[in-house]
Write a protein that holds these residues in place. Structure first.
Motif, PDB file in Angstrom:
ATOM      1  N   THR A  23       0.916  -1.321  -0.152  1.00  0.00           N
ATOM      2  CA  THR A  23       0.282   0.047  -0.140  1.00  0.00           C
ATOM      3  C   THR A  23       0.937   1.392  -0.171  1.00  0.00           C
ATOM      4  O   THR A  23       0.609   2.018  -0.938  1.00  0.00           O
ATOM      5  CB  THR A  23      -0.874   0.178   1.104  1.00  0.00           C
ATOM      6  N   VAL A  27       0.206   3.608  -2.765  1.00  0.00           N
ATOM      7  CA  VAL A  27      -0.347   5.307  -2.483  1.00  0.00           C
ATOM      8  C   VAL A  27       0.910   6.675  -3.057  1.00  0.00           C
ATOM      9  O   VAL A  27       0.432   7.475  -3.841  1.00  0.00           O
ATOM     10  CB  VAL A  27      -0.324   5.622  -1.484  1.00  0.00           C
ATOM     11  N   SER A  28       2.321   5.929  -3.254  1.00  0.00           N
ATOM     12  CA  SER A  28       2.839   7.045  -3.039  1.00  0.00           C
ATOM     13  C   SER A  28       3.217   7.079  -5.019  1.00  0.00           C
ATOM     14  O   SER A  28       3.964   8.094  -4.974  1.00  0.00           O
ATOM     15  CB  SER A  28       4.847   6.687  -2.650  1.00  0.00           C
ATOM     16  N   SER A  31       0.447   9.009  -6.578  1.00  0.00           N
ATOM     17  CA  SER A  31      -0.106   9.938  -5.701  1.00  0.00           C
ATOM     18  C   SER A  31       1.013  10.840  -7.500  1.00  0.00           C
ATOM     19  O   SER A  31       0.491  12.079  -7.978  1.00  0.00           O
ATOM     20  CB  SER A  31       0.286  10.403  -4.790  1.00  0.00           C
ATOM     21  N   GLU A  37      -3.377  14.059  -5.418  1.00  0.00           N
ATOM     22  CA  GLU A  37      -3.669  12.946  -3.587  1.00  0.00           C
ATOM     23  C   GLU A  37      -4.279  11.301  -3.911  1.00  0.00           C
ATOM     24  O   GLU A  37      -5.192  11.700  -4.149  1.00  0.00           O
ATOM     25  CB  GLU A  37      -3.321  13.819  -2.710  1.00  0.00           C
ATOM     26  N   ARG A  39      -5.008   8.672  -1.795  1.00  0.00           N
ATOM     27  CA  ARG A  39      -4.766   7.586  -0.462  1.00  0.00           C
ATOM     28  C   ARG A  39      -6.267   5.979  -0.045  1.00  0.00           C
ATOM     29  O   ARG A  39      -6.490   6.165  -1.366  1.00  0.00           O
ATOM     30  CB  ARG A  39      -6.238   8.300   0.773  1.00  0.00           C
ATOM     31  N   MET A  40      -5.572   5.471   0.622  1.00  0.00           N
ATOM     32  CA  MET A  40      -5.680   3.743   0.614  1.00  0.00           C
ATOM     33  C   MET A  40      -5.453   3.236   1.821  1.00  0.00           C
ATOM     34  O   MET A  40      -4.981   3.469   2.951  1.00  0.00           O
ATOM     35  CB  MET A  40      -4.078   3.010  -0.797  1.00  0.00           C
ATOM     36  N   ASN A 172      -8.993  -3.586  -2.490  1.00  0.00           N
ATOM     37  CA  ASN A 172      -8.672  -1.984  -1.830  1.00  0.00           C
ATOM     38  C   ASN A 172      -9.810  -0.864  -2.030  1.00  0.00           C
ATOM     39  O   ASN A 172     -10.432  -1.150  -3.073  1.00  0.00           O
ATOM     40  CB  ASN A 172      -6.958  -1.962  -2.391  1.00  0.00           C
ATOM     41  N   PHE A 174     -10.135   2.629  -2.299  1.00  0.00           N
ATOM     42  CA  PHE A 174      -8.790   4.440  -2.712  1.00  0.00           C
ATOM     43  C   PHE A 174      -9.817   5.279  -3.214  1.00  0.00           C
ATOM     44  O   PHE A 174     -11.333   5.487  -2.337  1.00  0.00           O
ATOM     45  CB  PHE A 174      -8.563   3.752  -4.466  1.00  0.00           C
TER      46      PHE A 174
END
Length: 203
Positions: A23, A27-28, A31, A37, A39-40, A172, A174
């Motif tokens: 994760t 995420v990184s 993004s 941005e 987010r997870m 997941n 998001f």
């Protein structure tokens, strides 16, 4: 295997670690890739039989985008990232601007964007799985398939059912802005790789 794979507490803890690593990677990368941005939430991991996926998801007749990636080396199998129309349109609108789109008639740039998204998602967990288990792997270029979910799921079924009907599903959630979307990664490991993974996780 005749039964669903039972996960002991230690294995669940390691899968949680795997989720943290995957994760964080995803995420990184997402993004940066999307320029906004993302987010997870912490993913949910489940080992289940292939035939149970249809009942579990209940999405056979819904239109989905699926990104297939093959892994070779010590960690052999097929990874599939599934996203529904709403999620796909949100990603494309965020990256390429708002316009009327049909998922079944995307242009090359739109298809490339979805393929790269699948590559980021699957690649994040492939790297995490390799890091946690120490198994080396190489991955293929993602293959984008847009169809009913049942038809997409039938592609890896034809490849792997004779080898193993056990799969690992990673669910997941998001968050993009105020909206929430679901995405799923399904991993069909070849039997030798599955045994290696479970043996390592349970050591």
């Amino acid at each position: 295997m005749d039964k669903d794979i039972e996960l002991d507490d230690e294995t669940k803890d390691i899968l949680t670690e795997l989720g943290n690593i995957g994760t964080g990677n995803a995420v990184s990368s997402l993004s940066v890739f999307m320029g906004t941005e993302v987010r997870m939430e912490m993913p949910e991991f489940r080992f289940l039989k292939y035939q149970d996926i249809f009942h579990s998801l209940g999405i056979q007749e819904e239109l989905y985008a699926g990104m297939l990636i093959k892994s070779n080396g010590e960690l052999k199998g097929t990874f599939l990232f599934l996203m529904d129309e709403v999620f796909a349109y949100a990603v494309l609108s965020g990256m390429l601007g708002q316009k009327d789109r049909q998922l079944t008639s995307l242009d090359e740039m739109e298809r490339s964007a979805l393929s790269e998204l699948g590559n980021i998602m699957c690649g994040s967990y492939i790297r995490a799985l390799s890091q946690v288990t120490g198994l080396e792997t190489e991955v293929s270029v993602p293959d984008l398939c847009i169809d009913m979910a049942g038809a997409i799921l039938g592609v890896p079924l034809a490849r792997h059912l004779k080898i193993s009907d056990d799969v690992l599903m990673i669910e997941n959630v998001f968050h993009m802005g105020e909206e929430e979307y679901a995405g799923r990664i399904i991993f069909w490991p070849e039997m030798r790789s599955l045994r290696s993974i479970l043996s390592i996780l349970r050591e």
